[in-house]
Structures are given as C-alpha cells and as structure tokens.
Scaffold this motif. Structure first.
Motif, PDB file in Angstrom:
ATOM      1  N   VAL A 180      -2.267  -3.709  -1.988  1.00 61.04           N
ATOM      2  CA  VAL A 180      -3.118  -3.097  -0.963  1.00 61.04           C
ATOM      3  C   VAL A 180      -2.283  -2.463   0.146  1.00 61.04           C
ATOM      4  CG1 VAL A 180      -4.825  -3.577   0.835  1.00 61.04           C
ATOM      5  CG2 VAL A 180      -5.125  -4.539  -1.448  1.00 61.04           C
ATOM      6  N   LEU A 181      -1.230  -3.146   0.558  1.00 54.53           N
ATOM      7  CA  LEU A 181      -0.392  -2.586   1.623  1.00 54.53           C
ATOM      8  C   LEU A 181       0.333  -1.328   1.154  1.00 54.53           C
ATOM      9  CD1 LEU A 181       1.070  -5.771   3.362  1.00 54.53           C
ATOM     10  CD2 LEU A 181      -0.907  -4.374   4.013  1.00 54.53           C
ATOM     11  N   THR A 192     -13.710  -0.229   7.464  1.00 57.68           N
ATOM     12  CA  THR A 192     -13.825  -1.154   6.337  1.00 57.68           C
ATOM     13  C   THR A 192     -12.525  -1.330   5.563  1.00 57.68           C
ATOM     14  OG1 THR A 192     -16.188  -0.655   6.169  1.00 57.68           O
ATOM     15  CG2 THR A 192     -15.155  -1.710   4.273  1.00 57.68           C
ATOM     16  N   PRO A 193     -11.880  -0.256   5.084  1.00 58.34           N
ATOM     17  CA  PRO A 193     -10.604  -0.467   4.393  1.00 58.34           C
ATOM     18  C   PRO A 193      -9.497  -0.991   5.302  1.00 58.34           C
ATOM     19  CG  PRO A 193     -11.036   1.868   4.643  1.00 58.34           C
ATOM     20  CD  PRO A 193     -12.287   1.166   5.035  1.00 58.34           C
ATOM     21  N   LEU A 194      -9.564  -0.661   6.595  1.00 57.95           N
ATOM     22  CA  LEU A 194      -8.595  -1.221   7.532  1.00 57.95           C
ATOM     23  C   LEU A 194      -8.743  -2.733   7.609  1.00 57.95           C
ATOM     24  CD1 LEU A 194      -6.426  -0.938   9.752  1.00 57.95           C
ATOM     25  CD2 LEU A 194      -8.292  -0.572  11.388  1.00 57.95           C
ATOM     26  N   LEU A 195      -9.989  -3.201   7.680  1.00 52.41           N
ATOM     27  CA  LEU A 195     -10.245  -4.636   7.701  1.00 52.41           C
ATOM     28  C   LEU A 195      -9.723  -5.284   6.413  1.00 52.41           C
ATOM     29  CD1 LEU A 195     -11.637  -6.923   9.301  1.00 52.41           C
ATOM     30  CD2 LEU A 195     -13.749  -6.352   8.088  1.00 52.41           C
ATOM     31  N   GLY A 196      -9.951  -4.621   5.291  1.00 49.10           N
ATOM     32  CA  GLY A 196      -9.471  -5.146   4.024  1.00 49.10           C
ATOM     33  C   GLY A 196      -7.967  -5.223   3.944  1.00 49.10           C
ATOM     34  N   SER A 197      -7.288  -4.194   4.426  1.00 53.18           N
ATOM     35  CA  SER A 197      -5.819  -4.193   4.371  1.00 53.18           C
ATOM     36  C   SER A 197      -5.240  -5.297   5.248  1.00 53.18           C
ATOM     37  CB  SER A 197      -5.263  -2.821   4.801  1.00 53.18           C
ATOM     38  OG  SER A 197      -5.466  -2.590   6.183  1.00 53.18           O
ATOM     39  N   GLN A 198      -5.862  -5.548   6.392  1.00 55.91           N
ATOM     40  CA  GLN A 198      -5.378  -6.618   7.261  1.00 55.91           C
ATOM     41  C   GLN A 198      -5.659  -7.993   6.654  1.00 55.91           C
ATOM     42  OE1 GLN A 198      -3.506  -6.088  10.210  1.00 55.91           O
ATOM     43  NE2 GLN A 198      -3.504  -4.152   9.085  1.00 55.91           N
ATOM     44  N   LEU A 199      -6.822  -8.144   6.019  1.00 57.97           N
ATOM     45  CA  LEU A 199      -7.147  -9.408   5.375  1.00 57.97           C
ATOM     46  C   LEU A 199      -6.215  -9.697   4.203  1.00 57.97           C
ATOM     47  CD1 LEU A 199      -9.001 -11.860   5.200  1.00 57.97           C
ATOM     48  CD2 LEU A 199     -10.610 -10.476   3.859  1.00 57.97           C
ATOM     49  N   SER A 200      -5.712  -8.647   3.554  1.00 51.91           N
ATOM     50  CA  SER A 200      -4.789  -8.855   2.433  1.00 51.91           C
ATOM     51  C   SER A 200      -3.536  -9.605   2.873  1.00 51.91           C
ATOM     52  CB  SER A 200      -4.389  -7.511   1.804  1.00 51.91           C
ATOM     53  OG  SER A 200      -3.440  -6.809   2.595  1.00 51.91           O
ATOM     54  N   LEU A 240     -12.700 -10.828  -1.186  1.00 52.41           N
ATOM     55  CA  LEU A 240     -13.134 -10.133   0.022  1.00 52.41           C
ATOM     56  C   LEU A 240     -12.325  -8.858   0.228  1.00 52.41           C
ATOM     57  CD1 LEU A 240     -13.608 -13.173   2.454  1.00 52.41           C
ATOM     58  CD2 LEU A 240     -15.406 -11.733   1.463  1.00 52.41           C
ATOM     59  N   VAL A 241     -11.018  -8.939  -0.011  1.00 56.70           N
ATOM     60  CA  VAL A 241     -10.173  -7.747   0.112  1.00 56.70           C
ATOM     61  C   VAL A 241     -10.645  -6.667  -0.861  1.00 56.70           C
ATOM     62  CG1 VAL A 241      -7.843  -6.822  -0.182  1.00 56.70           C
ATOM     63  CG2 VAL A 241      -8.164  -9.035   0.935  1.00 56.70           C
ATOM     64  N   SER A 242     -10.956  -7.076  -2.081  1.00 56.90           N
ATOM     65  CA  SER A 242     -11.425  -6.119  -3.077  1.00 56.90           C
ATOM     66  C   SER A 242     -12.690  -5.408  -2.610  1.00 56.90           C
ATOM     67  CB  SER A 242     -11.692  -6.849  -4.401  1.00 56.90           C
ATOM     68  OG  SER A 242     -12.254  -5.973  -5.356  1.00 56.90           O
TER      69      SER A 242
END
Length: 362
Positions: A180-181, A192-200, A240-242
């Motif tokens: 993801v990074l 939304t994708p920013l939140l996902g990248s940080q959660l990764s 969740l990241v997905s």
C-alpha cells in the motif's frame, strides 16, 4: 464532487464471540442460512448453535458452498429455496467460501455476517471477492456493494485450525503495509485512501512482534493473546485497509508487486503445492529489492527466516529459468501498475534474481 459511501465492517473477537450473534443480528431478521466449507461447518456448527440458543434466531440449514468461489456455485446457492427464504446469510470458513457468500448476498440483497474459521487472509471483512472458473483458474474480481455487516472471530476455532493456515496468513498480511505504501507513494490522496494508507502502517509491527509465539500457540491449540493479535492483524487490519484503498471505479492501491509474484507463480506447476501467503511473503522481499528499500528488506528477510517463510526461489520450487515467464504473466495484472514509476519486465526479473542471490549469500 460526487457523493459516495464507505462501508466498514464491525467485529467481535474472543473464545466466546459467538455469544454476541443475537445482539449483533437483532435488527436484520430471524431466519439464518449457514453457508460454508464442510470442515468449517463441522468445526463451528456447535458453537454457532450454542451462541444463538435461547434467542429468536432460527438456522434453516447448514449448506456446503460448493468447494470453490465460482459463479456456478453461486448460481446453485441462488437457486436453493432455503437460501432464498433466509433473512441472514452466515458465511463460514476460509476465503473462497466467504467470497462465494459475498456474491450470493449481494445478488439477493441480504445482510451477510462472516465467521472465519482460519486466519489465512482478510476475506472475512473485505468488499471484494476473488472468483475462479470451474477448472480453478482465476476468473476475476467481484465487487459487492458492501462487506460483511459484522465479522465473528472465534479464537478457539482459529487456534484449533492447522497452523500452516495461520503461517500463510502471516505471509499474506506482511505484504499489506509495503504494498500500500508503494502504491500510494507520491499520490495526492483523498480522505478514504489516505486513511487506508495510514492504517496500513499498523500491519507490520504486530506480525514481527507476535508471530513466533502465535504460531507456537496454534500448534498447541491455545487461543492466546498473541494468537488473537495476529488473527486481528490478518483478518481485520488488512481487511480495513483493503476496503479503504480500493474502489472499483476510482482507484486501486490495495496491493502491488508482492502479489504480482504470486500471480506469476501460477504458470509454474510446482508452485501449486505452496500456499498463497507463502508465495506472497517472498514477493515482499522482491518488492523491497525492486524499490531499493534494503534496510527493510533485511528486517523482513530475518523475520521470514525466523518462522520459515520463503526467502529464495528454491523455497517456492521456482527455477531461475522460470522467472522470465513468471514476470511475463505478471505484466498486465492490476497490481503491476500499482507503483509510483513504470515497472519493466527486465528490471523486475533482475529484482527477483537479486533477491534470490541475496538470500543464498546470507
């Protein structure tokens, strides 16, 4: 800007998590159909029935999903009168069983609740289904409108499953942060994708910290704290990241070059004896080599060695002469383009061979 919706699953975890079924499902109906793998149903049936005892939930039947995530099996379930009459779909088992149920639930517009019986992937809480043809070749992705409403993780059942599933799940989860990074690097990300990248960024450390103990406990069928943390990492964190980093119409940052190695491996017959996450874990080393993240590659290499995950081509039964045809297969899949620069066949072949050589020289 157009409006949009994001659906994220909730979850219950623990040895008695099925006791929460009546409360969680109380607003969705009373008649449930349980669909899953034969082994998964046999392992979970008693616990599910115990969980709903003295509630108003009625299980109409326990139904085998068909053995593969195929549209033929989806069609058979859609034509099952008990599936049609159910208010709730309980998806039980591993990734293919749960992915089959996602398509069924989406087509029937019924709420689905997932009950993973192994911690080998994040299928239980993602809004994507990996579908196969009847001959077991890859068909494509199906995107339901939303993921499972709720995921029930019974850690006793996870602990009693064969430890190789947990081991492979660790290998698969290990890819999430690195992929993801890399996929989001230098991107101007919306919320939304920013939140996902940080959660990764919450995915790697629990794996590195708890995996050794979790695997030891799984071998002993102990539902320990460490095993629970790893199960949550594999199923929930990566799931969740997905959900946050993939949108069927707008963007896809959910995976990258590590999964390309898995897709490439499908042209090597000997790789069929290796689990998905097992091969992906070697792909992580190849990704880090390609992106010149050598310090992190060293750390992941040592981790892989510590729990027996692959570090070289021999570990996944690939010969050097197989690499070129593997990479040719990779070129064109979605993940091939999930990088901040052009990925070329020549350079990725070199990265795989360099990874192999690095491991051999350690």
């Amino acid at each position: 800007m157009n409006s949009y919706s994001v659906f994220l699953p909730s979850y219950s975890v623990g040895v008695d998590s099925y006791q929460q079924i009546p409360y969680v499902t109380r607003r969705y109906g009373k008649k449930a159909i349980v669909i899953g793998g034969k082994t998964a149903i046999s392992k979970s049936k008693e616990s599910i029935l115990e969980g709903i005892k003295e509630s108003n939930i009625e299980v109409l039947d326990f139904v085998w999903y068909g053995g593969n995530a195929s549209y033929e099996n989806v069609e058979a379930l859609l034509n099952n009168i008990k599936v049609q009459n159910a208010d709730l779909i309980f998806a039980v088992g591993g990734g293919r069983a749960i992915d089959t149920c996602k398509v069924v639930a989406d087509k029937l517009d019924k709420p689905m609740f997932s009950f993973p019986t192994i911690a080998s992937n994040c299928a239980a809480c993602t809004a994507i289904a990996v579908m196969y043809n009847s001959d077991d070749t890859f068909n494509g992705y199906y995107y339901p409108k939303e993921p499972a409403v709720h995921t029930f993780i019974n850690t006793n059942i996870i602990a009693e499953a064969p430890d190789n599933f947990l081991w492979a799940g660790i290998g698969d989860a290990l890819s999430k942060q690195s992929e993801v990074l890399l996929a989001t690097k230098e991107k101007n990300l919306s919320h939304t994708p920013l939140l996902g990248s940080q959660l990764s960024c919450a995915c790697d450390e629990p794996l590195l910290k708890f995996s050794v103990k979790a695997l030891e406990d799984c071998k002993k069928n102990i539902a320990s704290y460490e095993l629970e943390q790893i199960a949550l990492d594999i199923i929930i964190s990566t799931g969740l990241v997905s959900n946050l980093t993939s949108d069927a119409e707008k963007y896809y940052y959910n995976s990258s070059l590590a999964h390309c190695v898995y897709y490439g491996s499908t042209v090597v017959p000997a790789c069929a004896s290796h689990l998905h996450g097992e091969i992906v874990s070697f792909g992580v080393l190849c990704l880090l080599t390609y992106d010149k993240q050598f310090e992190k590659r060293d750390r992941i290499y040592e981790f892989n060695k510590s729990i027996g995950l692959p570090t070289c081509l021999d570990d996944i039964d690939v010969k050097k002469e197989d690499v070129a045809k593997m990479v040719k297969k990779m070129n064109g899949v979605t993940e091939w383009y999930c990088a901040p620069y052009e990925v070329t066949e020549e350079n990725f072949i070199q990265a795989i061979l360099e990874t192999d050589e690095y491991s051999r020289n350690k």
